[in-house]
Scaffold this motif. Structure first.
Motif, PDB file in Angstrom:
ATOM      1  N   PHE A  16       4.679  15.692   6.249  1.00 51.41           N
ATOM      2  CA  PHE A  16       6.678  15.411   5.611  1.00 51.41           C
ATOM      3  C   PHE A  16       6.400  14.895   4.436  1.00 51.41           C
ATOM      4  O   PHE A  16       5.679  13.456   4.147  1.00 51.41           O
ATOM      5  N   PHE A  17       8.006  14.610   3.912  1.00 50.94           N
ATOM      6  CA  PHE A  17       7.330  13.639   2.552  1.00 50.94           C
ATOM      7  C   PHE A  17       8.777  12.233   2.982  1.00 50.94           C
ATOM      8  O   PHE A  17       9.210  12.654   3.524  1.00 50.94           O
ATOM      9  N   PHE A  18       8.385  11.734   2.331  1.00 52.04           N
ATOM     10  CA  PHE A  18       8.336  10.005   2.461  1.00 52.04           C
ATOM     11  C   PHE A  18       9.088   9.446   1.299  1.00 52.04           C
ATOM     12  O   PHE A  18       8.696   9.518   0.166  1.00 52.04           O
ATOM     13  N   ILE A  19      10.161   8.652   0.944  1.00 52.67           N
ATOM     14  CA  ILE A  19      10.391   7.468   0.310  1.00 52.67           C
ATOM     15  C   ILE A  19      10.931   6.545   0.404  1.00 52.67           C
ATOM     16  O   ILE A  19      11.764   6.751   1.666  1.00 52.67           O
ATOM     17  N   GLY A  20      10.060   5.264  -0.269  1.00 50.42           N
ATOM     18  CA  GLY A  20      11.061   3.915   0.038  1.00 50.42           C
ATOM     19  C   GLY A  20      10.380   3.055  -0.803  1.00 50.42           C
ATOM     20  O   GLY A  20       9.893   3.422  -2.175  1.00 50.42           O
ATOM     21  N   LYS A  21      10.631   1.851  -0.276  1.00 45.39           N
ATOM     22  CA  LYS A  21       9.792   0.495  -1.292  1.00 45.39           C
ATOM     23  C   LYS A  21       8.760   0.026  -0.639  1.00 45.39           C
ATOM     24  O   LYS A  21       8.324   0.095   0.448  1.00 45.39           O
ATOM     25  N   ALA A  22       7.809   0.315  -1.330  1.00 47.12           N
ATOM     26  CA  ALA A  22       6.280   0.291  -0.602  1.00 47.12           C
ATOM     27  C   ALA A  22       5.444  -1.193  -1.322  1.00 47.12           C
ATOM     28  O   ALA A  22       6.066  -1.503  -3.002  1.00 47.12           O
ATOM     29  N   GLU A  23       4.620  -2.112  -1.341  1.00 48.19           N
ATOM     30  CA  GLU A  23       4.021  -3.168  -1.034  1.00 48.19           C
ATOM     31  C   GLU A  23       3.162  -3.389  -0.385  1.00 48.19           C
ATOM     32  O   GLU A  23       2.511  -2.884   0.299  1.00 48.19           O
ATOM     33  N   THR A  24       1.628  -4.232  -0.620  1.00 43.09           N
ATOM     34  CA  THR A  24       0.807  -3.807  -0.202  1.00 43.09           C
ATOM     35  C   THR A  24       0.369  -5.101   0.619  1.00 43.09           C
ATOM     36  O   THR A  24       1.494  -6.224  -0.050  1.00 43.09           O
ATOM     37  N   THR A  25      -0.360  -5.317   1.841  1.00 45.26           N
ATOM     38  CA  THR A  25      -0.460  -6.415   2.372  1.00 45.26           C
ATOM     39  C   THR A  25      -1.431  -6.330   3.303  1.00 45.26           C
ATOM     40  O   THR A  25      -2.429  -5.027   3.332  1.00 45.26           O
ATOM     41  N   THR A  26      -1.733  -7.253   3.941  1.00 39.93           N
ATOM     42  CA  THR A  26      -2.701  -7.174   5.132  1.00 39.93           C
ATOM     43  C   THR A  26      -2.696  -7.359   6.609  1.00 39.93           C
ATOM     44  O   THR A  26      -1.374  -8.084   6.427  1.00 39.93           O
ATOM     45  N   ASN A  27      -3.188  -7.272   7.777  1.00 42.39           N
ATOM     46  CA  ASN A  27      -2.344  -7.816   9.305  1.00 42.39           C
ATOM     47  C   ASN A  27      -2.986  -9.104   9.405  1.00 42.39           C
ATOM     48  O   ASN A  27      -1.857  -9.614   9.432  1.00 42.39           O
ATOM     49  N   GLU A  28      -3.786  -9.927   7.999  1.00 37.71           N
ATOM     50  CA  GLU A  28      -3.934 -11.364   8.074  1.00 37.71           C
ATOM     51  C   GLU A  28      -3.042 -12.231   7.938  1.00 37.71           C
ATOM     52  O   GLU A  28      -1.948 -12.822   8.066  1.00 37.71           O
ATOM     53  N   ALA A  29      -2.642 -11.940   6.656  1.00 36.44           N
ATOM     54  CA  ALA A  29      -0.909 -12.772   6.065  1.00 36.44           C
ATOM     55  C   ALA A  29      -0.342 -12.427   6.134  1.00 36.44           C
ATOM     56  O   ALA A  29       1.053 -13.440   6.597  1.00 36.44           O
ATOM     57  N   GLU A  30      -0.112 -11.060   7.284  1.00 33.87           N
ATOM     58  CA  GLU A  30       1.156 -11.089   8.140  1.00 33.87           C
ATOM     59  C   GLU A  30       1.100 -11.435   9.398  1.00 33.87           C
ATOM     60  O   GLU A  30       2.139 -12.509  10.341  1.00 33.87           O
ATOM     61  N   ILE A  31       0.059 -12.075  10.156  1.00 30.88           N
ATOM     62  CA  ILE A  31       0.054 -13.210  11.237  1.00 30.88           C
ATOM     63  C   ILE A  31       0.422 -14.500  10.252  1.00 30.88           C
ATOM     64  O   ILE A  31       0.326 -15.399  11.128  1.00 30.88           O
ATOM     65  N   LYS A  32       0.177 -14.774   9.178  1.00 37.12           N
ATOM     66  CA  LYS A  32       0.294 -15.946   8.651  1.00 37.12           C
ATOM     67  C   LYS A  32       1.643 -16.269   8.741  1.00 37.12           C
ATOM     68  O   LYS A  32       1.521 -17.480   7.904  1.00 37.12           O
ATOM     69  N   GLY A  33       1.923 -15.532   8.134  1.00 39.89           N
ATOM     70  CA  GLY A  33       3.436 -15.376   7.645  1.00 39.89           C
ATOM     71  C   GLY A  33       3.618 -15.345   6.425  1.00 39.89           C
ATOM     72  O   GLY A  33       4.610 -15.787   6.066  1.00 39.89           O
TER      73      GLY A  33
END
Length: 162
Positions: A16-33
């Protein structure tokens, strides 16, 4: 113990096709807030992002995880948006993706507060991943009509497998 997710058998999902707002991250950054995911969700509503997406196929919100650098330890792209019928008219502040057909396991959360049940499901998926092989192509969360009440939501999480 409370059962936090239901798991499907391997299923073949059409592309399927998708359009959205995208950013780069890591699980470590997400867990650390220090990650981008909570900010992305806030921005989705504050900037009326869904209203900016042309050619929406339906009203569901998709949280897309793709462009994995090195499995669950490296960088990846997180994008919030919608499935669309065409990607020929993408607003400058958004990005389009073509998700190819593939095999998925679907993890369905229990009903409850959306942030709680999604985090429970991801904790389960990370444990499941220790003994099952993920493809790390494109994974996504589907927020459909079952999510109209944020205190009593049920979410499907599609995990790509080989």
């Amino acid at each position: 113990m409370l059962k936090t997710v239901q798991i499907s058998d391997v299923m073949r999902k059409s592309g399927f096709f998708f359009i959205g707002k995208a950013e780069t991250t890591t699980n470590e950054a997400e867990i650390k807030g220090e990650g981008v995911i909570p900010t992305q969700w806030g921005s989705l509503y504050e900037s009326h992002l869904l209203e900016q997406i042309p050619n929406k196929k339906n009203s569901a919100i998709i949280a897309l995880y793709t462009d994995y650098e090195s499995g669950e330890l490296g960088e990846y792209t997180f994008a919030l948006g919608s499935e669309v019928t065409a990607v020929d008219d993408v607003p400058d502040n958004l990005k389009s993706y073509q998700i190819v057909e593939g095999n998925y396991i679907v993890f369905t959360t229990r009903r409850g507060p959306v942030q709680t049940v999604v985090m429970e499901a991801w904790q389960y998926i990370w444990e499941w991943s220790k003994t099952n092989e993920r493809a790390f192509r494109t994974d996504f969360e589907l927020y459909d009509e079952r999510c109209t009440d944020p205190e009593n939501s049920e979410v499907d999480i599609y995990i790509s497998v080989k």
